[in-house]
Design a protein around this motif. Structure first.
Motif, PDB file in Angstrom:
ATOM      1  N   HIS A 188      35.597  37.131  21.020  1.00 16.34           N
ATOM      2  CA  HIS A 188      35.975  36.583  22.330  1.00 16.34           C
ATOM      3  C   HIS A 188      37.174  35.637  22.206  1.00 16.34           C
ATOM      4  O   HIS A 188      37.194  34.525  22.745  1.00 16.34           O
ATOM      5  N   LEU A 189      38.178  36.098  21.453  1.00 21.78           N
ATOM      6  CA  LEU A 189      39.418  35.364  21.276  1.00 21.78           C
ATOM      7  C   LEU A 189      40.572  36.215  21.780  1.00 21.78           C
ATOM      8  O   LEU A 189      40.418  37.419  21.992  1.00 21.78           O
ATOM      9  N   SER A 190      41.728  35.591  21.970  1.00 24.37           N
ATOM     10  CA  SER A 190      42.902  36.385  22.317  1.00 24.37           C
ATOM     11  C   SER A 190      43.455  37.037  21.054  1.00 24.37           C
ATOM     12  O   SER A 190      43.249  36.552  19.933  1.00 24.37           O
ATOM     13  N   VAL A 191      44.193  38.144  21.237  1.00 23.03           N
ATOM     14  CA  VAL A 191      44.780  38.831  20.090  1.00 23.03           C
ATOM     15  C   VAL A 191      45.770  37.908  19.380  1.00 23.03           C
ATOM     16  O   VAL A 191      45.832  37.874  18.139  1.00 23.03           O
ATOM     17  N   GLY A 192      46.516  37.140  20.141  1.00 24.89           N
ATOM     18  CA  GLY A 192      47.474  36.212  19.552  1.00 24.89           C
ATOM     19  C   GLY A 192      46.795  35.163  18.676  1.00 24.89           C
ATOM     20  O   GLY A 192      47.297  34.810  17.596  1.00 24.89           O
ATOM     21  N   THR A 193      45.651  34.667  19.140  1.00 26.77           N
ATOM     22  CA  THR A 193      44.911  33.675  18.354  1.00 26.77           C
ATOM     23  C   THR A 193      44.436  34.272  17.036  1.00 26.77           C
ATOM     24  O   THR A 193      44.524  33.629  15.983  1.00 26.77           O
ATOM     25  N   VAL A 194      43.931  35.499  17.086  1.00 29.78           N
ATOM     26  CA  VAL A 194      43.477  36.170  15.864  1.00 29.78           C
ATOM     27  C   VAL A 194      44.632  36.332  14.888  1.00 29.78           C
ATOM     28  O   VAL A 194      44.498  36.066  13.682  1.00 29.78           O
ATOM     29  N   ARG A 195      45.784  36.747  15.398  1.00 27.21           N
ATOM     30  CA  ARG A 195      46.951  36.924  14.525  1.00 27.21           C
ATOM     31  C   ARG A 195      47.383  35.602  13.901  1.00 27.21           C
ATOM     32  O   ARG A 195      47.794  35.546  12.742  1.00 27.21           O
ATOM     33  N   ASN A 196      47.272  34.519  14.673  1.00 30.03           N
ATOM     34  CA  ASN A 196      47.612  33.204  14.126  1.00 30.03           C
ATOM     35  C   ASN A 196      46.665  32.810  13.001  1.00 30.03           C
ATOM     36  O   ASN A 196      47.088  32.253  11.981  1.00 30.03           O
ATOM     37  N   TYR A 197      45.380  33.093  13.224  1.00 31.25           N
ATOM     38  CA  TYR A 197      44.398  32.818  12.176  1.00 31.25           C
ATOM     39  C   TYR A 197      44.710  33.622  10.909  1.00 31.25           C
ATOM     40  O   TYR A 197      44.650  33.095   9.788  1.00 31.25           O
ATOM     41  N   LEU A 198      45.029  34.888  11.074  1.00 36.70           N
ATOM     42  CA  LEU A 198      45.317  35.729   9.915  1.00 36.70           C
ATOM     43  C   LEU A 198      46.573  35.259   9.181  1.00 36.70           C
ATOM     44  O   LEU A 198      46.625  35.285   7.947  1.00 36.70           O
ATOM     45  N   THR A 199      47.563  34.808   9.938  1.00 42.00           N
ATOM     46  CA  THR A 199      48.760  34.257   9.304  1.00 42.00           C
ATOM     47  C   THR A 199      48.413  33.009   8.493  1.00 42.00           C
ATOM     48  O   THR A 199      48.900  32.811   7.370  1.00 42.00           O
ATOM     49  N   SER A 200      47.547  32.175   9.048  1.00 44.90           N
ATOM     50  CA  SER A 200      47.115  30.968   8.350  1.00 44.90           C
ATOM     51  C   SER A 200      46.372  31.309   7.066  1.00 44.90           C
ATOM     52  O   SER A 200      46.561  30.671   6.024  1.00 44.90           O
ATOM     53  N   VAL A 202      46.680  34.054   5.204  1.00 50.65           N
ATOM     54  CA  VAL A 202      47.647  34.557   4.218  1.00 50.65           C
ATOM     55  C   VAL A 202      48.400  33.401   3.574  1.00 50.65           C
ATOM     56  O   VAL A 202      48.607  33.377   2.349  1.00 50.65           O
ATOM     57  N   THR A 203      48.764  32.408   4.374  1.00 57.00           N
ATOM     58  CA  THR A 203      49.495  31.257   3.847  1.00 57.00           C
ATOM     59  C   THR A 203      48.622  30.427   2.907  1.00 57.00           C
ATOM     60  O   THR A 203      49.048  30.046   1.808  1.00 57.00           O
ATOM     61  N   LYS A 204      47.386  30.128   3.330  1.00 55.92           N
ATOM     62  CA  LYS A 204      46.489  29.300   2.523  1.00 55.92           C
ATOM     63  C   LYS A 204      46.177  29.934   1.170  1.00 55.92           C
ATOM     64  O   LYS A 204      46.026  29.241   0.156  1.00 55.92           O
ATOM     65  N   LEU A 205      46.039  31.265   1.152  1.00 57.34           N
ATOM     66  CA  LEU A 205      45.674  31.955  -0.080  1.00 57.34           C
ATOM     67  C   LEU A 205      46.885  32.360  -0.902  1.00 57.34           C
ATOM     68  O   LEU A 205      46.731  32.993  -1.948  1.00 57.34           O
ATOM     69  N   ASN A 206      48.056  32.002  -0.416  1.00 62.14           N
ATOM     70  CA  ASN A 206      49.299  32.363  -1.109  1.00 62.14           C
ATOM     71  C   ASN A 206      49.344  33.877  -1.361  1.00 62.14           C
ATOM     72  O   ASN A 206      49.727  34.345  -2.438  1.00 62.14           O
ATOM     73  N   ALA A 207      48.924  34.622  -0.340  1.00 65.42           N
ATOM     74  CA  ALA A 207      48.843  36.083  -0.463  1.00 65.42           C
ATOM     75  C   ALA A 207      50.131  36.735   0.035  1.00 65.42           C
ATOM     76  O   ALA A 207      50.903  36.140   0.799  1.00 65.42           O
ATOM     77  N   ARG A 208      50.333  37.959  -0.396  1.00 66.21           N
ATOM     78  CA  ARG A 208      51.519  38.708   0.039  1.00 66.21           C
ATOM     79  C   ARG A 208      51.368  39.193   1.473  1.00 66.21           C
ATOM     80  O   ARG A 208      52.332  39.256   2.229  1.00 66.21           O
ATOM     81  N   ASN A 209      50.154  39.558   1.829  1.00 63.90           N
ATOM     82  CA  ASN A 209      49.877  40.104   3.153  1.00 63.90           C
ATOM     83  C   ASN A 209      48.373  40.032   3.400  1.00 63.90           C
ATOM     84  O   ASN A 209      47.616  39.465   2.593  1.00 63.90           O
ATOM     85  N   ARG A 210      47.936  40.611   4.501  1.00 66.33           N
ATOM     86  CA  ARG A 210      46.532  40.557   4.874  1.00 66.33           C
ATOM     87  C   ARG A 210      45.637  41.264   3.854  1.00 66.33           C
ATOM     88  O   ARG A 210      44.565  40.758   3.504  1.00 66.33           O
ATOM     89  N   VAL A 211      46.073  42.421   3.366  1.00 65.08           N
ATOM     90  CA  VAL A 211      45.280  43.154   2.380  1.00 65.08           C
ATOM     91  C   VAL A 211      45.125  42.340   1.097  1.00 65.08           C
ATOM     92  O   VAL A 211      44.043  42.269   0.510  1.00 65.08           O
ATOM     93  N   ASP A 212      46.188  41.692   0.681  1.00 64.83           N
ATOM     94  CA  ASP A 212      46.133  40.858  -0.515  1.00 64.83           C
ATOM     95  C   ASP A 212      45.224  39.657  -0.295  1.00 64.83           C
ATOM     96  O   ASP A 212      44.503  39.226  -1.208  1.00 64.83           O
TER      97      ASP A 212
END
Length: 224
Positions: A188-200, A202-212
Motif C-alpha cells: 500500500h505504497l506508491s511506486v515512487g516510494t518503493v523505488r526510493n526505498y530500493l535506491t536507498s 542499493v546505496t546502503k549495501l554498496n551494491a551495483r544494482n538491485r540484483v546485487d
C-alpha cells in the motif's frame, strides 16, 4: 517389527547397557524422509542416544516435544510451515529444559545470529561428519553451546543489517521476483516510494544494482 529391526534394537540395548549411562532422548525434525531416516539410524547407533520422536514440519515440533519431553531437539533449519529457528524459539519458551541443535546447509552469519538469539545450543552444517552431530547432541544435553568457531567469528564480524525494517521487507519481496508496481500494491505504497526505498537499499549495501543488493543481503542472512 522385522527380524533386522529386532536385532538392531537388541544390539543398541546391549551397547547402552555397557555404556552404563542414561540415554539422551532426541526429537528429530527433518522434512526429507530419506535424510530423516538416515539421521535416525545414525543417531540410534550411538550407545547413549535414542530418537524418541520424528516430525517432518516445523509447526509439529512443539506439540511433539511437549508429548515426549526430549532432552535435545535436532531441527533442520529449512522446514515447511515454520522454519527451524522459529520452532527452536518456541521450544525455548515452552520447554526450556529441551536443548536445541540446528542442522543446516546455510552456513551464513545472519542465520547463525538469528539462531543464537533464540538460545540454540548447537549449530551444525549438514556436510559435517555424523560423529560430530552426535558429539554436539551430547554437549548440548550437558548444557554446553557448540558453534563452529569460524562461522561464529563471521557472524559477529559482519555486524547487523544496515537496512530498516521497511527496506528489508521491500528487498525481500524483490528477491521473490516482485517488481516495483507489485511491491507497491502489496504494501500500500506508491511506486515512487518503493523505488526510493530500493535506491536507498542499493546505496546502503554498496551494491551495483538491485540484483546485487539481494545477493549481498541474502548471503549475510538479512532476508531471513
Amino acid at each position: 517389527m522385522t527380524q533386522l529391526d529386532s536385532l538392531a534394537r537388541g544390539l543398541r540395548s546391549r551397547a547402552r547397557g555397557r555404556a552404563g549411562g542414561g540415554l539422551i532422548r532426541i526429537l528429530l525434525a527433518e522434512d526429507v524422509s530419506m535424510v530423516r531416516g538416515a539421521l535416525v539410524a545414525l543417531l540410534n547407533l550411538e550407545p547413549d542416544l535414542e530418537v524418541v520422536a520424528e516430525v517432518d514440519r516445523g509447526d509439529a515440533i512443539l506439540a511433539a516435544a511437549l508429548a515426549v519431553r526430549p532432552d535435545v531437539a535436532v531441527i533442520d533449519y529449512d522446514l515447511p510451515h515454520t522454519d527451524g529457528i522459529t520452532a527452536a524459539g518456541q521450544l525455548h519458551e515452552r520447554l526450556p529444559g529441551c536443548r536445541t541443535v540446528i542442522i543446516t546447509s546455510l552456513g551464513k552469519p545472519g542465520t547463525l545470529r538469528r539462531a543464537l538469539a533464540q538460545q540454540v545450543a548447537g549449530f551444525v552444517l549438514k556436510d559435517s561428519p555424523a560423529s560430530y552431530l552426535a558429539e554436539v547432541v551430547r554437549k548440548a544435553a550437558a548444557g554446553e553451546r557448540v558453534i563452529d568457531q569460524q562461522l561464529a567469528f563471521s557472524a559477529f564480524a559482519d555486524g547487523e543489517s544496515p537496512l530498516t525494517g521497511r527496506e528489508t521487507e521491500i528487498l525481500r519481496l524483490a528477491s521473490q521476483g516482485a517488481d516495483a508496481t507489485e511491491i507497491a500494491a502489496a504494501l500500500h505504497l506508491s511506486v515512487g516510494t518503493v523505488r526510493n526505498y530500493l535506491t536507498s537499499v542499493v546505496t546502503k549495501l554498496n551494491a551495483r544494482n538491485r540484483v546485487d543488493a539481494v545477493r549481498i543481503a541474502a548471503e549475510s542472512g538479512w532476508l531471513m
